[in-house]
Design a protein around this motif. Sequence first.
Motif: not given
Length: 509
Positions: A168-175
Amino acid sequence: MKRSIQNRLGFRRLKALALLGATVCAAVQIQAQQVTVHRSSLDGDRLARVGTMEFAARAEGGKSDIRIDDSVRHQKMLGFGASFNEAGMICLNSLEAAEQEKVLAALFDAQTGAGFTAMKTVIGGTDFMSAGPFFTHNDTPGDVEMKHFSIKRDLAPDGLVPYIKRSLKHGSFVLQATMDYPPDWMLFDLETNQDVDPKYFGALALYYLRYLEEYKKQGINVDYLTLFNEPTDVYTKIPFKKIGELLKNHVGPLFEKHGVKTRLMAAETVDRGKALLRQPELLDDPEVAKYISSIPYHGYDWRRKEAPSRANQYRANEFIPIIELARRYPDKPLWMSEICHYNWGTPWVNPLPRYEFADGDHWGHQLFQDIAAGASAWTYWNMILDETGGPWLVSKVHGDPEINHQQPVVIVNRRTKEVTYTGLYYYLAHFSKFVRPGAVRIAANGRVPEVRSLAFEGPDGKVVVQLLNSAAETTSVQVSWRGKSFDLKLPRYSITTCEWLPADGARKS
């Protein structure tokens, strides 16, 4: 009379000037709509920006191989990605600290890497939760109040929590989270009848709730939760009708009571055909369907004993069930939530893992056909594995075999510390990087031998066209849009992304 003629001549001059002005404006508009081209190919390009092009006015009735029509709109896209497992974290931790961050950036950074946006994780033991023996988050028999519930193993250095948080420090995503098995003590009998005893339905609902709560304490929001992974056919042998009862009478009401925002999926089927066979058992019951946010399915339809010929390798009938589900349940987005090469399921790809870029063409076809059928999200299985296609967990009673070599997105050689980004990585990255969440698939019509096309309109108004060339030679195509076109050469075995911003900006919708 003379004045009348002069008036008419003046009008004609004005009309001519207006037409000239319109032509100049059109030329300016075309120039403003510059097409940026990115490509990965067998010839060596890897997510490379290979140049820019400009539209030209297309002659009436002229050639047009691929026609983009942004007035025809299909599904909204959620994202693309892969899965978190302990095996991946074990491999990542074998590298030097700087190299670890480089790998994570290549996967999650939308500017410099693939920018994955739809990720999967697991609840308890699976075949690639490899840091120890099979486990669940409560192995204390009869603890229906979940007093002994714990995510302690997930907090370990090789655990899922640090893996997810570092990503999450490198991008954003749904989990999305899913589960192979509940605690063994909730089953009738582990050896002979792996169905869930209904007397534990309330306890199992609480088990899911505690999982979400504990992850939230760690700063991780689970956006989607699936009750069972490949039930009935592979793992927990609970019938879909009983899953519906668990959902509508226990999990759904409990989540409502606690104000849980996590969206629910019922069960991930082992393949597309099983999705059409089993998902309607849940979706046709309004009391169950109201709790179901979307329809997850796996893509293991293409398993064969021998390597298929190119003529039948990507049979369209494998994707007909997804087309039908999209037609029947237009309010339930479809999510291809797991797929991979594995040694005992796809022997024609052995040995595993595969290093050659050419393997990406197979995944390109899987991506193109799932999305064309109506899928809004596409998530591969193991994101990172080592040079053996492992490490894996063995628990035969839980369906986790002794020999289980698989193909990841990224190969980390734990002996030499070499990192390999597979062909799959690049084909998947062309979608995750350029087709961002909220994009809408638009029409891409036309037929060119060995070429597939898909088109999208992003939330920012950008048009993105994906072109897959599976031919052993360069193929020329012409792409047209709103009466303009550009010509493009597609190298052999390649995926090409074209994007441009219309002069009128984003569509208002």
